[in-house]
Write a protein that holds these residues in place. Structure first.
Motif, PDB file in Angstrom:
ATOM      1  N   ILE A  30       0.820  -1.211   0.000  1.00 56.51           N
ATOM      2  CA  ILE A  30       0.000   0.000   0.000  1.00 56.51           C
ATOM      3  C   ILE A  30       0.853   1.259   0.000  1.00 56.51           C
ATOM      4  CG2 ILE A  30      -0.255   0.323   2.500  1.00 56.51           C
ATOM      5  CD1 ILE A  30      -3.049   0.524  -0.175  1.00 56.51           C
ATOM      6  N   VAL A  57       1.468   2.031  -3.520  1.00 61.98           N
ATOM      7  CA  VAL A  57       0.237   2.495  -4.159  1.00 61.98           C
ATOM      8  C   VAL A  57       0.023   3.979  -3.870  1.00 61.98           C
ATOM      9  CG1 VAL A  57      -2.276   2.262  -4.218  1.00 61.98           C
ATOM     10  CG2 VAL A  57      -0.834   0.214  -4.063  1.00 61.98           C
ATOM     11  N   PHE A  58       0.141   4.347  -2.596  1.00 63.42           N
ATOM     12  CA  PHE A  58      -0.047   5.752  -2.237  1.00 63.42           C
ATOM     13  C   PHE A  58       1.041   6.627  -2.855  1.00 63.42           C
ATOM     14  CE2 PHE A  58      -2.423   4.402   1.849  1.00 63.42           C
ATOM     15  CZ  PHE A  58      -3.627   4.442   1.171  1.00 63.42           C
ATOM     16  N   CYS A  69      -0.697  -4.410   4.192  1.00 70.68           N
ATOM     17  CA  CYS A  69      -1.781  -4.167   3.236  1.00 70.68           C
ATOM     18  C   CYS A  69      -1.225  -4.167   1.809  1.00 70.68           C
ATOM     19  CB  CYS A  69      -2.457  -2.827   3.517  1.00 70.68           C
ATOM     20  SG  CYS A  69      -3.321  -2.756   5.102  1.00 70.68           S
ATOM     21  N   LEU A  86      -2.431  -4.359  -2.619  1.00 71.26           N
ATOM     22  CA  LEU A  86      -3.522  -4.065  -3.545  1.00 71.26           C
ATOM     23  C   LEU A  86      -3.276  -4.749  -4.877  1.00 71.26           C
ATOM     24  CD1 LEU A  86      -6.131  -2.345  -4.096  1.00 71.26           C
ATOM     25  CD2 LEU A  86      -4.593  -0.663  -5.143  1.00 71.26           C
ATOM     26  N   ALA A 119      -5.244  -4.434  -8.400  1.00 71.30           N
ATOM     27  CA  ALA A 119      -6.337  -3.735  -9.084  1.00 71.30           C
ATOM     28  C   ALA A 119      -5.788  -2.970 -10.277  1.00 71.30           C
ATOM     29  CB  ALA A 119      -7.036  -2.766  -8.132  1.00 71.30           C
ATOM     30  N   LEU A 163      -6.609   0.562 -12.044  1.00 74.18           N
ATOM     31  CA  LEU A 163      -7.354   1.802 -11.792  1.00 74.18           C
ATOM     32  C   LEU A 163      -6.983   2.882 -12.808  1.00 74.18           C
ATOM     33  CD1 LEU A 163      -6.881   1.885  -7.910  1.00 74.18           C
ATOM     34  CD2 LEU A 163      -8.811   0.955  -9.183  1.00 74.18           C
ATOM     35  N   LYS A 215     -10.512   6.385  -7.417  1.00 71.90           N
ATOM     36  CA  LYS A 215      -9.362   5.521  -7.120  1.00 71.90           C
ATOM     37  C   LYS A 215      -9.190   5.371  -5.609  1.00 71.90           C
ATOM     38  CE  LYS A 215      -6.237   6.329 -11.092  1.00 71.90           C
ATOM     39  NZ  LYS A 215      -6.985   7.235 -11.969  1.00 71.90           N
ATOM     40  N   LEU A 216      -9.235   6.504  -4.921  1.00 64.41           N
ATOM     41  CA  LEU A 216      -9.017   6.505  -3.479  1.00 64.41           C
ATOM     42  C   LEU A 216     -10.113   5.723  -2.756  1.00 64.41           C
ATOM     43  CD1 LEU A 216      -6.774   7.708  -1.760  1.00 64.41           C
ATOM     44  CD2 LEU A 216      -8.193   9.726  -1.407  1.00 64.41           C
ATOM     45  N   ILE A 233      -9.476   1.949  -3.334  1.00 64.51           N
ATOM     46  CA  ILE A 233      -8.310   1.481  -2.570  1.00 64.51           C
ATOM     47  C   ILE A 233      -8.666   1.336  -1.094  1.00 64.51           C
ATOM     48  CG2 ILE A 233      -5.998   2.120  -1.785  1.00 64.51           C
ATOM     49  CD1 ILE A 233      -5.630   3.495  -4.540  1.00 64.51           C
ATOM     50  N   CYS A 234      -9.320   2.360  -0.546  1.00 65.29           N
ATOM     51  CA  CYS A 234      -9.646   2.334   0.882  1.00 65.29           C
ATOM     52  C   CYS A 234     -10.637   1.226   1.216  1.00 65.29           C
ATOM     53  CB  CYS A 234     -10.180   3.698   1.323  1.00 65.29           C
ATOM     54  SG  CYS A 234      -8.896   4.973   1.458  1.00 65.29           S
ATOM     55  N   THR A 245     -10.880  -1.584  -0.319  1.00 68.75           N
ATOM     56  CA  THR A 245     -10.168  -2.846  -0.444  1.00 68.75           C
ATOM     57  C   THR A 245      -9.377  -3.186   0.813  1.00 68.75           C
ATOM     58  OG1 THR A 245      -9.974  -2.568  -2.848  1.00 68.75           O
ATOM     59  CG2 THR A 245      -8.469  -4.137  -1.813  1.00 68.75           C
TER      60      THR A 245
END
Length: 371
Positions: free
Chosen positions: A305, A308-309, A330, A332, A334, A336, A344-345, A348-349, A351
């Protein structure tokens, strides 16, 4: 998105979006909270309690400001003690509502300690007199060039330093024939998009009513609204410093940035001359930064994660704050690519069983962690 379900009544009353709904009848806030109540019917008591608290505070502060009631340290300590006692009735919500006006009016003097300082300051600060475009231009010692767009489409204007301004219909700008001094100054009424040529030795200032925007080189929108006395600044690239001016003066030092609010890409600031409020937030629909638009990729396969961020931050220039240790497990998976930033946010959250909120133009993620 922020759930608000676990908020205490005083936390909800201190929330800016909730205040905009109850105190200002803001349409956007009203739409949000109407939908939130529809999805959370079991939180009617929470909203009613927070409303009673906010109403009592609003009335009490209005009276205190009008009467200029001073508060001593001893009084603040006493009211703090009373407030702690009043909070013990949380398990009896209807009794809370019944006695809220009395208890919270008595405790209002200590709400600075509960996050209401900014709100109270705005209530007690007189509005700045609106400064018009004509007044700003008239204060200049030398004649200025003026461009008025009376057409039905935007007009491109090139300044002496090769900066460009896209002047929208029913808008006008004024600027000197040559930027001979230690700074570059432009005066605006209406809406315009600025693309400023970099020159660190000669900062660029845009004066729009009571608001001053200072920049070395970037692109941004500024829009004034004479009807509701607001000015909005939206940054596309780079950084700007925005600040309110009590008395915008032509002799302002070139290296002065004032006590400004710094805006970065996809952030905006709205200044209201009516109540002297500066509100910083994300734009409604953040866009990918131009310099990396062709390189943006949002396909993740068991991606940590943190990565991702980091990808989102780099692509949109929006800061995302989260507890890295709590979310270290965490991941991810996906794709997007086509979703807008907020969508997107949200995905993600959901998930990783988290939610988020906007704070001062940034994103703050709240999570329980992943097993």
């Amino acid at each position: 998105m922020q759930s608000y379900r676990d908020f205490d009544p005083e936390e909800l009353a201190a929330d800016p979006l909730f205040q905009r709904w109850k105190l200002q009848n803001d349409p956007e806030a009203s739409t949000f909270w109407t939908e939130w109540l529809r999805q959370n019917p079991d939180r009617q008591t929470l909203v009613a309690t927070a409303t009673a608290l906010l109403t009592a505070i609003d009335q009490h502060y209005a009276e205190s400001v009008d009467k200029l009631i001073p508060l001593s340290d001893q009084e603040i300590g006493l009211e703090m003690s009373r407030l702690r006692q009043s909070l013990k009735v949380r398990q009896q919500p209807f009794r809370w509502i019944q006695y809220a006006p009395v208890r919270y009016a008595a405790a209002a003097s200590v709400l600075l300690l509960l996050g209401f300082f900014g709100w109270y300051w705005l209530r007690s600060t007189p509005a700045r007199p609106a400064v018009t475009y004509e007044e700003l231009v008239a204060r200049q010692p030398d004649p200025l060039e003026e461009i008025v767009n009376t057409e039905g489409k935007a007009m491109l204007v090139t300044l002496p330093d090769r900066s460009t301004i896209l002047v929208y219909p029913k808008s006008r700008i004024s600027y000197p024939k040559q930027f001979a001094g230690a700074k570059r100054e432009v005066f605006l009424q209406g809406k315009a998009f600025f693309n400023v040529t970099k020159d660190p030795s000669k900062p660029f200032f845009v004066y729009a009513n009571n608001l001053i925007t200072r920049v070395l080189g970037t692109s941004f929108n500024i829009q004034t609204n004479e009807l509701n006395r607001q000015v909005k600044v939206v940054v596309r690239t780079g950084r700007v410093s925005v600040y309110a001016a009590d008395k915008p003066a032509p002799n302002r030092k070139a290296d002065s940035s004032g006590s400004g609010v710094v805006l970065t890409p996809n952030q905006q600031l709205v200044f209201s001359a009516t109540d002297s409020r500066l509100t910083k937030s994300l734009v409604a629909e953040p866009v990918i930064l131009p310099q990396i638009e062709s390189q943006a990729g949002f396909r993740f396969h068991r991606t940590p994660i943190a990565d991702v961020f980091a990808t989102l931050e780099k692509a949109y220039g929006v800061r995302i704050e989260y507890n890295a240790a709590l979310m270290q497990n965490c991941y991810l998976t996906a794709s997007l690519t086509n979703e807008p930033f907020m969508e997107k946010l949200d995905l993600i959250c959901r998930t990783v069983n988290a939610d988020y909120q906007q704070v001062d133009g940034n994103i703050v993620v709240h999570a329980q962690g992943c097993d």
